[in-house]
Motif scaffolding. Sequence first.
Motif, PDB file in Angstrom:
ATOM      1  N   ALA A   1       0.910   1.508  98.668  1.00 14.13           N
ATOM      2  CA  ALA A   1      -0.556   1.459  98.718  1.00 14.13           C
ATOM      3  C   ALA A   1      -1.061   0.040  98.462  1.00 14.13           C
ATOM      4  CB  ALA A   1      -1.145   2.423  97.691  1.00 14.13           C
ATOM      5  N   ARG A   2      -2.231  -0.279  99.014  1.00 13.19           N
ATOM      6  CA  ARG A   2      -2.805  -1.616  98.809  1.00 13.19           C
ATOM      7  C   ARG A   2      -3.151  -1.850  97.353  1.00 13.19           C
ATOM      8  NH1 ARG A   2      -7.524  -2.990 100.565  1.00 13.19           N
ATOM      9  NH2 ARG A   2      -8.345  -0.942 101.132  1.00 13.19           N
ATOM     10  N   HIS A   3      -3.596  -0.786  96.655  1.00  9.85           N
ATOM     11  CA  HIS A   3      -3.993  -0.913  95.256  1.00  9.85           C
ATOM     12  C   HIS A   3      -3.353   0.226  94.456  1.00  9.85           C
ATOM     13  CE1 HIS A   3      -6.930  -3.941  96.377  1.00  9.85           C
ATOM     14  NE2 HIS A   3      -7.427  -3.112  97.283  1.00  9.85           N
ATOM     15  N   THR A   4      -2.984  -0.063  93.211  1.00  9.64           N
ATOM     16  CA  THR A   4      -2.394   0.950  92.343  1.00  9.64           C
ATOM     17  C   THR A   4      -2.993   0.850  90.948  1.00  9.64           C
ATOM     18  OG1 THR A   4      -0.561  -0.541  91.767  1.00  9.64           O
ATOM     19  CG2 THR A   4      -0.189   1.033  93.569  1.00  9.64           C
ATOM     20  N   VAL A   5      -3.242   2.008  90.330  1.00  6.15           N
ATOM     21  CA  VAL A   5      -3.728   2.065  88.949  1.00  6.15           C
ATOM     22  C   VAL A   5      -2.989   3.188  88.234  1.00  6.15           C
ATOM     23  CG1 VAL A   5      -6.023   1.170  89.536  1.00  6.15           C
ATOM     24  CG2 VAL A   5      -5.649   3.645  89.467  1.00  6.15           C
ATOM     25  N   GLY A   6      -2.876   3.066  86.914  1.00 10.43           N
ATOM     26  CA  GLY A   6      -2.217   4.128  86.167  1.00 10.43           C
ATOM     27  C   GLY A   6      -1.948   3.736  84.737  1.00 10.43           C
ATOM     28  N   THR A   7      -1.132   4.562  84.081  1.00 10.23           N
ATOM     29  CA  THR A   7      -0.725   4.315  82.702  1.00 10.23           C
ATOM     30  C   THR A   7       0.637   3.623  82.696  1.00 10.23           C
ATOM     31  OG1 THR A   7       0.180   6.557  82.652  1.00 10.23           O
ATOM     32  CG2 THR A   7      -2.007   6.231  81.701  1.00 10.23           C
ATOM     33  N   ARG A   8       0.955   3.018  81.534  1.00  7.95           N
ATOM     34  CA  ARG A   8       2.217   2.283  81.463  1.00  7.95           C
ATOM     35  C   ARG A   8       2.710   2.183  80.027  1.00  7.95           C
ATOM     36  NH1 ARG A   8       3.311  -4.168  82.398  1.00  7.95           N
ATOM     37  NH2 ARG A   8       5.586  -4.015  82.616  1.00  7.95           N
ATOM     38  N   THR A   9       3.944   2.597  79.809  1.00  3.27           N
ATOM     39  CA  THR A   9       4.650   2.286  78.568  1.00  3.27           C
ATOM     40  C   THR A   9       5.314   0.925  78.727  1.00  3.27           C
ATOM     41  OG1 THR A   9       6.569   3.497  79.414  1.00  3.27           O
ATOM     42  CG2 THR A   9       5.061   4.706  77.960  1.00  3.27           C
ATOM     43  N   PRO A  10       5.756   0.301  77.629  1.00  4.47           N
ATOM     44  CA  PRO A  10       6.324  -1.044  77.750  1.00  4.47           C
ATOM     45  C   PRO A  10       7.526  -1.139  78.682  1.00  4.47           C
ATOM     46  CG  PRO A  10       5.769  -0.587  75.469  1.00  4.47           C
ATOM     47  CD  PRO A  10       5.572   0.699  76.216  1.00  4.47           C
ATOM     48  N   ASP A  11       8.277  -0.032  78.866  1.00  2.00           N
ATOM     49  CA  ASP A  11       9.470  -0.084  79.713  1.00  2.00           C
ATOM     50  C   ASP A  11       9.198   0.333  81.152  1.00  2.00           C
ATOM     51  OD1 ASP A  11       8.977   2.575  79.192  1.00  2.00           O
ATOM     52  OD2 ASP A  11      11.073   3.114  78.842  1.00  2.00           O
ATOM     53  N   ALA A  12       7.926   0.565  81.507  1.00  2.00           N
ATOM     54  CA  ALA A  12       7.585   1.046  82.842  1.00  2.00           C
ATOM     55  C   ALA A  12       7.241  -0.111  83.774  1.00  2.00           C
ATOM     56  CB  ALA A  12       6.413   2.018  82.770  1.00  2.00           C
ATOM     57  N   ALA A  13       7.438   0.113  85.061  1.00  2.00           N
ATOM     58  CA  ALA A  13       7.072  -0.879  86.068  1.00  2.00           C
ATOM     59  C   ALA A  13       5.561  -1.094  86.054  1.00  2.00           C
ATOM     60  CB  ALA A  13       7.516  -0.412  87.447  1.00  2.00           C
ATOM     61  N   ALA A  14       5.156  -2.314  86.305  1.00  2.00           N
ATOM     62  CA  ALA A  14       3.740  -2.652  86.291  1.00  2.00           C
ATOM     63  C   ALA A  14       3.069  -2.207  87.589  1.00  2.00           C
ATOM     64  CB  ALA A  14       3.560  -4.153  86.114  1.00  2.00           C
ATOM     65  N   LEU A  15       1.845  -1.711  87.457  1.00  2.00           N
ATOM     66  CA  LEU A  15       0.977  -1.454  88.597  1.00  2.00           C
ATOM     67  C   LEU A  15      -0.076  -2.564  88.647  1.00  2.00           C
ATOM     68  CD1 LEU A  15       0.470   2.405  88.092  1.00  2.00           C
ATOM     69  CD2 LEU A  15       2.227   1.239  89.459  1.00  2.00           C
ATOM     70  N   GLU A  16      -0.954  -2.515  89.636  1.00  2.00           N
ATOM     71  CA  GLU A  16      -1.968  -3.566  89.749  1.00  2.00           C
ATOM     72  C   GLU A  16      -2.888  -3.578  88.535  1.00  2.00           C
ATOM     73  OE1 GLU A  16      -5.545  -4.972  92.837  1.00  2.00           O
ATOM     74  OE2 GLU A  16      -4.174  -3.344  93.370  1.00  2.00           O
ATOM     75  N   ARG A  17      -3.328  -2.410  88.114  1.00  2.00           N
ATOM     76  CA  ARG A  17      -4.165  -2.278  86.921  1.00  2.00           C
ATOM     77  C   ARG A  17      -3.618  -1.119  86.096  1.00  2.00           C
ATOM     78  NH1 ARG A  17     -10.234  -2.429  89.756  1.00  2.00           N
ATOM     79  NH2 ARG A  17     -10.097  -4.556  90.617  1.00  2.00           N
ATOM     80  N   THR A  18      -3.435  -1.338  84.806  1.00  2.35           N
ATOM     81  CA  THR A  18      -2.882  -0.285  83.951  1.00  2.35           C
ATOM     82  C   THR A  18      -3.585  -0.242  82.612  1.00  2.35           C
ATOM     83  OG1 THR A  18      -1.184  -1.754  83.029  1.00  2.35           O
ATOM     84  CG2 THR A  18      -0.572  -0.451  84.981  1.00  2.35           C
TER      85      THR A  18
END
Length: 385
Positions: A134-151
């Motif tokens: 996708a052109r844009h991604t948002v979501g939640t993130r723990t420290p060991d998770a891959a980064a999205l555009e905005r988290t």
Amino acid sequence: MVTPTTAAPALAVGPLAPRFEDVERIAVLRGGGLGDLLFALPAVEALAAAYPAARITLLGTPLHADLLAGRPGPVAGVEVLPLARGVRESPGREEDPAGTDRFLDRLAARQFDLAVQVHGGGRFSNPFLLRLGARHTVGTRTPDAAALERTIPYRYYQHEVLRALEVVGLAGAPPVMLEPRVTVTEAERAGARELRAPGAPALLVVHPGATDARRRWPPARFADVAAAAAAAGAQVVVVGAGEDVPAAEEIVDRARAALPPAARSRVTSRAGRLTLPGLTGLLAEADVLLGNDSGPRHLAQAVGAATVGVYWFGNVINAGPLGRARHRVHLGWMTTCPVCGRDVTSETAPRCEHEDSFVADIGVEPVRADVLDLLAAPSGGVGPW
């Protein structure tokens, strides 16, 4: 870091970021059970309001597809997730890497403009989401998770509805509602009316099940409340999945044994015999639902029934109703496993293997009082919503 807009609405949960441009296709990843889907619906409504020209596709489970099929709402379609670790798992069934590849390749071809992750901390769900391209991604993130555009950071103890609303705020979508709502079809209502006992002044639905055994109140306690409701003239219908049939039968037998012969027929069981549309209609027809922290309790609230919920106190943070006029909550305050003594409040410690109830210490009397109060005035004295 997300830079909020200068005029964030008062209802914004967390930072409200600028909207993305030219969004026509949105994917929302939310696996799990019935309650998990319901908790995500206010966030989906927010996306629909912020991007009114966009088509929203839910990446969910067969249960989600069954609930949303043919039902009015903001979800245009459901894509059933493949069996993949941390995204969709099924006891006794193995992962399907080839099926996952086919699924992601097919959906990537749709060229989503925005992909939204509201499925856990992202360790498995973020890499899955990123493969949509996708052109844009948002979501939640723990420290060991891959980064999205905005988290936003994922911390376990946050209400799931508010967590999902905070996530879509990253896409510039402020809330338009705070609690899930599910539209009930006329066919569902008609089927439920056939189950109403003629002349019964009120209908109490009892759901004794829960996916996690530690959330289950003992059947004998449910039976005591069911008997009190039937003694007051209410019809009582016990519901549940196939695995709940033994508990439902115990509730019916115990409740009937406590009632005079003329009132015993007021307590019956439909456990193991209702389709999801049938359950939805029955809950919409009910005056009150009594149950554990479970999907049917959340669905009952979403279709307009008053509820009395039995909760472990930690789960209220994540899944409790926000109001108390029509939704009463009774709490088990256990902080350690009753078998091994392990702390059960930690966000990160591994779970012990024991399944003993965390809510067995909740007494009957306060639950019975709330059920009878709501049956007498199911609107909570404020009128139906």
